[in-house]
Design a protein around this motif. Structure first.
Motif, short mmCIF file in Angstrom:
data_model
loop_
_atom_site.label_atom_id
_atom_site.label_comp_id
_atom_site.label_asym_id
_atom_site.label_seq_id
_atom_site.Cartn_x
_atom_site.Cartn_y
_atom_site.Cartn_z
N ALA A 99 8.43 -15.10 -24.19
CA ALA A 99 9.52 -16.13 -23.55
C ALA A 99 9.50 -17.36 -24.52
O ALA A 99 10.22 -18.24 -24.52
CB ALA A 99 9.17 -16.25 -22.24
N PHE A 100 8.32 -17.62 -25.15
CA PHE A 100 8.11 -18.91 -25.74
C PHE A 100 9.25 -19.10 -26.75
O PHE A 100 9.68 -18.01 -27.60
CB PHE A 100 6.88 -19.15 -26.52
N GLU A 101 9.90 -20.41 -26.74
CA GLU A 101 10.78 -20.56 -27.77
C GLU A 101 10.45 -21.99 -28.36
O GLU A 101 9.84 -22.82 -27.77
CB GLU A 101 12.13 -20.99 -27.06
N GLY A 102 11.12 -22.38 -29.56
CA GLY A 102 10.74 -23.60 -30.18
C GLY A 102 9.32 -23.54 -30.58
O GLY A 102 8.77 -22.53 -30.78
N THR A 103 9.01 -24.94 -30.92
CA THR A 103 7.74 -24.97 -31.53
C THR A 103 6.49 -25.74 -30.92
O THR A 103 5.52 -26.19 -31.46
CB THR A 103 7.96 -25.64 -32.98
N GLY A 104 6.90 -26.00 -29.52
CA GLY A 104 6.05 -26.94 -28.68
C GLY A 104 4.58 -26.24 -28.56
O GLY A 104 4.45 -25.01 -28.87
N GLU A 105 3.71 -26.78 -27.59
CA GLU A 105 2.58 -26.00 -27.31
C GLU A 105 2.73 -24.90 -26.41
O GLU A 105 3.65 -24.77 -25.76
CB GLU A 105 1.54 -26.96 -26.40
N ARG A 106 2.12 -23.78 -26.87
CA ARG A 106 2.17 -22.68 -26.52
C ARG A 106 0.88 -22.14 -25.71
O ARG A 106 0.04 -21.64 -26.43
CB ARG A 106 2.87 -21.44 -27.33
N LYS A 107 1.16 -22.37 -24.40
CA LYS A 107 -0.42 -22.07 -23.63
C LYS A 107 -0.33 -21.05 -22.49
O LYS A 107 0.86 -20.91 -21.82
CB LYS A 107 -0.76 -23.48 -22.96
N ILE A 108 -1.09 -20.27 -22.49
CA ILE A 108 -1.03 -19.28 -21.37
C ILE A 108 -2.56 -19.31 -20.69
O ILE A 108 -3.64 -19.34 -21.34
CB ILE A 108 -0.71 -17.87 -21.88
N HIS A 109 -2.35 -19.83 -19.36
CA HIS A 109 -3.61 -19.76 -18.55
C HIS A 109 -4.03 -18.45 -18.00
O HIS A 109 -3.10 -17.82 -17.28
CB HIS A 109 -3.67 -20.79 -17.50
N VAL A 110 -5.01 -17.95 -18.23
CA VAL A 110 -5.27 -16.82 -17.32
C VAL A 110 -6.62 -17.03 -16.59
O VAL A 110 -7.68 -17.44 -17.19
CB VAL A 110 -5.76 -15.66 -18.35
N SER A 111 -6.60 -16.73 -15.25
CA SER A 111 -7.63 -16.98 -14.39
C SER A 111 -7.95 -15.92 -13.26
O SER A 111 -7.12 -15.15 -13.20
CB SER A 111 -7.61 -18.27 -13.90
#
Ligand code: ADP
Length: 382
Positions: free
Chosen positions: A288-300
């Motif tokens: 789903a990530f688009e563009g070049t911003g920060e790409r973070k996925i939090h898994v808890s």
């Protein structure tokens, strides 16, 4: 005299051995990282320098946790201390898929095997890391990863089969509708002739049987031959799936942030199935990530009661498309050119079958969030 000559020979033999060993580790294709009992790096081989992007000088003398993303980074000293105290082996001699962290902060999945050497001056641990970023690489590997892939391909076969079956079902249903309409027309006549009506009703009945047979076939296909449920550590299950999800995504600059509750009880589950769910949610987030911003996925992971654990996966991507957000679990709903739109539907079926619950949320700060809960003993507790 004879004695000192003997020790000279021993030293020579030892030197030769050391030289031989050194040459092996220097040329080994897998990364080798040797640490002492306190976690301080003693030696690394060139493959390790290449894999992590550090020079040997930068690594030797540092704590090995710099090669790990959070939360392992923070937890590793405690793991080593626990092993020193209890001797309980969690990874040593077992081998598992872990996430490594390069100097530039990017992460990658790797298969880790740890050996232990007892020396007079203390214990050393040797870590062998095999980067499994490349898909081709995986396909060559036997064992656990292959199992995962087999399952993934079965799921996609199931997807293809499901859409095929949807088409197949359409035929008898359309036929039933036509027979019913024809029968209705006969009945509407002033003096209906029962012969053709009874023929039409029979035909409709046959078509209904055909439809039932198609559904039965699907059920047989979905049903597993054997149920493989065991008590599994949920954190390990999630981490391994995360490592697998990163495969092929190393150039996408994704930052996986884990906050895993260390004190969770094991959960009764089919590990491969639950990993499939995590993998699917993470893959969706990555795609789903688009563009070049920060790409973070939090898994808890956390406990939400004495008998229930929850896994929470949140990304800072664009979030669910409005028409998907109503019910992202509806089958055959996709925003991807090559999507099947059944990943989440199957995921929900899997979690339901475990007596758990899977749902989506739209966090106010944006992005998408998927959470699922599982009962610890495998029994639904609502
Ligand atoms: P597929 O991946 O084949 O499309 P899924 O059932 O796994 O099937 O996903 C359905 C749809 O849900 C995706 O096409 C996408 O539009 C949406 N979706 C799922 N996860 C996310 C996410 N993390 N961010 C944005 N959209 C998502």
């Amino acid at each position: 005299m004879a004695k000192s000559g003997g020790s000279a020979t021993v030293i020579a033999v030892a030197r030769e051995r050391e030289e031989r060993l050194r040459s092996i580790t220097q040329t080994a294709p897998d990364a080798i990282v040797v640490i002492d009992e306190a976690g301080i790096i003693d030696t690394v081989n060139p493959a390790a320098e290449r894999l992590f992007g550090y020079s040997g000088d930068e690594l030797v003398g540092e704590n090995v946790r710099i090669l790990m993303p959070s939360p392992h980074r923070e937890a590793h000293d405690a793991h080593l201390a626990r092993y020193r105290e209890t001797g309980e082996k969690r990874v040593i001699g077992i081998g598992r898929v872990v996430v490594g962290r390069r100097k530039d902060g990017t992460t990658f999945p790797a298969r880790l095997a740890i050996g232990e050497i007892e020396l007079e001056q203390g214990r050393l641990f040797t870590g062998f890391l095999h980067d499994i970023t490349e898909r081709e690489d995986i396909q060559r590997r036997a064992g656990i990863l292959q199992q995962e892939l087999m399952h993934a391909s079965r799921l996609s076969a199931m997807g293809e089969m499901a859409s095929g079956i949807a088409h197949e079902l359409n035929q008898p249903l359309t036929a039933i509708m036509n027979y019913a309409r024809a029968a209705r027309r006969h009945l509407d006549r002033t003096e209906p002739d029962p012969a053709p009506i009874s023929d039409l009703v029979d035909k409709a009945g046959h078509q209904a049987e055909r439809a039932a047979e198609i559904i039965k076939r699907l059920r047989r296909f979905i049903k597993k031959d054997e149920i493989e449920r065991r008590l599994e550590p949920i954190n390990t299950v999630v981490e391994e799936a995360a490592a697998l999800a990163l495969i092929g995504a190393s150039d996408r600059n994704i930052e996986l942030i884990f906050s895993l509750d260390d004190a969770l009880p094991p959960v009764l589950m089919d590990r491969i199935e639950v990993q499939q769910v995590v993998l699917n949610i993470l893959r969706n987030a990555i795609e789903a990530f688009e563009g070049t911003g920060e790409r973070k996925i939090h898994v808890s992971t956390r406990a939400t009661g004495p008998h229930r654990v929850e896994v929470d996966i949140r990304d800072n991507g664009p979030g669910l498309a409005p028409h998907v957000a109503d019910d992202p679990f509806r089958p055959f709903q996709t925003t991807k050119a090559d999507g099947m739109g059944i990943g989440l539907a199957i995921s929900r079926t899997i979690i339901d079958a475990h007596g758990g619950r899977l749902w989506a949320e739209s966090p106010p700060e944006g992005g998408a969030q998927f959470r699922f809960s599982l009962p610890v003993g495998g029994e639904s507790d609502g």
